[in-house]
Design a protein around this motif. Sequence first.
Motif, short mmCIF file in Angstrom:
data_model
loop_
_atom_site.label_atom_id
_atom_site.label_comp_id
_atom_site.label_asym_id
_atom_site.label_seq_id
_atom_site.Cartn_x
_atom_site.Cartn_y
_atom_site.Cartn_z
N ASP A 217 -11.09 -62.21 21.45
CA ASP A 217 -10.15 -62.69 20.80
C ASP A 217 -9.51 -61.58 19.89
O ASP A 217 -8.52 -61.92 19.06
N ASP A 218 -10.01 -60.23 20.12
CA ASP A 218 -9.29 -59.25 19.38
C ASP A 218 -8.95 -58.06 20.18
O ASP A 218 -9.47 -57.74 21.30
N ASP A 219 -7.76 -57.43 19.59
CA ASP A 219 -7.49 -56.43 20.32
C ASP A 219 -8.03 -55.00 19.84
O ASP A 219 -8.32 -54.72 18.68
N VAL A 220 -8.83 -54.48 20.72
CA VAL A 220 -9.71 -53.15 20.47
C VAL A 220 -8.83 -52.11 21.24
O VAL A 220 -8.89 -51.99 22.46
N ARG A 221 -8.89 -51.10 20.15
CA ARG A 221 -8.41 -49.60 20.94
C ARG A 221 -9.40 -48.61 21.06
O ARG A 221 -10.15 -48.15 19.85
N ALA A 222 -9.55 -48.16 22.26
CA ALA A 222 -10.98 -47.31 22.61
C ALA A 222 -10.29 -45.75 22.59
O ALA A 222 -9.10 -45.57 23.06
N PHE A 223 -10.97 -44.83 21.94
CA PHE A 223 -10.75 -43.32 22.07
C PHE A 223 -11.43 -42.79 23.17
O PHE A 223 -12.46 -43.37 23.98
N ARG A 224 -10.96 -41.47 23.44
CA ARG A 224 -11.55 -40.76 24.76
C ARG A 224 -13.01 -40.76 24.32
O ARG A 224 -13.30 -40.17 23.11
N PRO A 225 -13.90 -40.77 25.49
CA PRO A 225 -15.29 -40.71 25.28
C PRO A 225 -15.68 -39.26 25.01
O PRO A 225 -14.93 -38.29 25.48
N ARG A 226 -16.82 -39.12 24.41
CA ARG A 226 -17.61 -37.62 24.16
C ARG A 226 -18.68 -37.91 25.24
O ARG A 226 -19.12 -38.96 25.37
N THR A 227 -19.21 -36.60 25.49
CA THR A 227 -20.39 -36.70 26.30
C THR A 227 -21.43 -36.25 25.63
O THR A 227 -21.80 -34.85 25.44
N PRO A 228 -22.47 -37.11 25.43
CA PRO A 228 -23.83 -36.35 25.02
C PRO A 228 -24.64 -36.11 25.96
O PRO A 228 -24.55 -36.29 27.20
N ARG A 229 -25.43 -34.79 25.78
CA ARG A 229 -26.33 -34.39 26.79
C ARG A 229 -27.87 -33.85 26.10
O ARG A 229 -27.73 -33.82 25.01
N SER A 230 -28.58 -33.81 27.18
CA SER A 230 -30.10 -33.10 26.80
C SER A 230 -30.00 -31.80 26.69
O SER A 230 -29.41 -31.16 27.58
N GLY A 231 -30.43 -31.24 25.59
CA GLY A 231 -30.50 -29.95 25.72
C GLY A 231 -31.71 -29.11 24.51
O GLY A 231 -31.67 -30.06 23.45
N CYS A 232 -32.13 -28.06 24.63
CA CYS A 232 -33.11 -27.68 23.75
C CYS A 232 -32.63 -26.44 23.15
O CYS A 232 -31.93 -25.60 23.95
N SER A 233 -32.87 -25.95 21.86
CA SER A 233 -32.42 -24.67 21.24
C SER A 233 -33.47 -23.78 21.26
O SER A 233 -33.34 -23.12 20.40
N CYS A 234 -34.65 -24.20 21.95
CA CYS A 234 -35.81 -23.17 21.74
C CYS A 234 -35.67 -21.87 22.48
O CYS A 234 -34.51 -21.64 23.25
N SER A 235 -36.20 -20.59 21.87
CA SER A 235 -35.77 -19.24 22.37
C SER A 235 -37.20 -18.56 22.08
O SER A 235 -38.01 -18.90 21.17
N ARG A 236 -37.33 -17.31 22.64
CA ARG A 236 -38.04 -16.41 22.52
C ARG A 236 -38.46 -16.12 20.97
O ARG A 236 -39.49 -15.93 20.31
#
Length: 292
Positions: A217-236
């Motif tokens: 019943d409503d007009d909805v305007r969607a924006f350009r999607p963003r992409t979540p991803r899996s990743g770790c920031s661990c390091s030596r």
Amino acid sequence: MDVPVTDSVTRFVFERAALRGALVGLDAAYRDSIGCHAYPPRLARLLGETMGAMCLLANSLKFQGSLILQLHGAGPVRLLVVECDASLRLRATAQWSGDIDDDASLIEMAGDPRRSRMVLTLDPKDGSPLHQGIVSLEGASVASLFEHYLATSEQIASRLWLDAGDERVRGLLLQRMPGATEADTATWVRAVSAVDAAAAPFALSDAHALLAALFRDDDVRAFRPRTPRSGCSCSRERVAGALKMLGSEEVESILAEQGAVGVNCEFCNRRYELSAAEARALFAPPRAAVTH
Ligand SMILES: [Zn+2]
């Protein structure tokens, strides 16, 4: 134009009301984050729900650095951590003991709310101070915890729906923007009831089609999607830092037992090995140590 919900976050606004929202889908981002540990299925879904909520929260805030949610539980789940940075990179981990029923509630997993604690941290990652907020654990679900947090800390009336399975997570956030009128209230009530009444709100795989079906019943305007991803920031370097915190005595006792030091990242399970010489070099006098 097709906009798959798969691994996406799509913000949207109602054209004729002061309402906004976002739709999240986590697929590979979810499976990759939880796949490196043998979590009981219910705990994996709890991590998934929290990842979905954190992704929506991170996407709605203007910030740099990382948002980190830590649950220190008093029940079978001792610790749960979900981190989402400003680029929507996610990582998650949990520690638990014993069995977790497939239909266990949040409180059954986290234990007595008076003895468990949930903290949300914004780490700017630039050396400036952390911002921390305590999230009340009184809510019955992850969605209600975040709704309560948004209402009290961000002063935004919000509704959140989360659906985590074994393979994917779906979530929807609806928020009333400041200065809402009575006409906006009518739209808010209609939109919330539409999602509540939907038997399978996340059945459609296209974001625009899903939003159009929910809010017909409503007009909805969607924006350009963003992409979540899996990743770790661990390091030596971070592992070396953690061993320094542990102290020379503790590291020596590990060396006496094992001859070397092996550390697994608790998020991605990547293994870091330091020889005895490398481990001892961490505690060498400052002039011999490499500093930066
Ligand atoms: Zn890692």
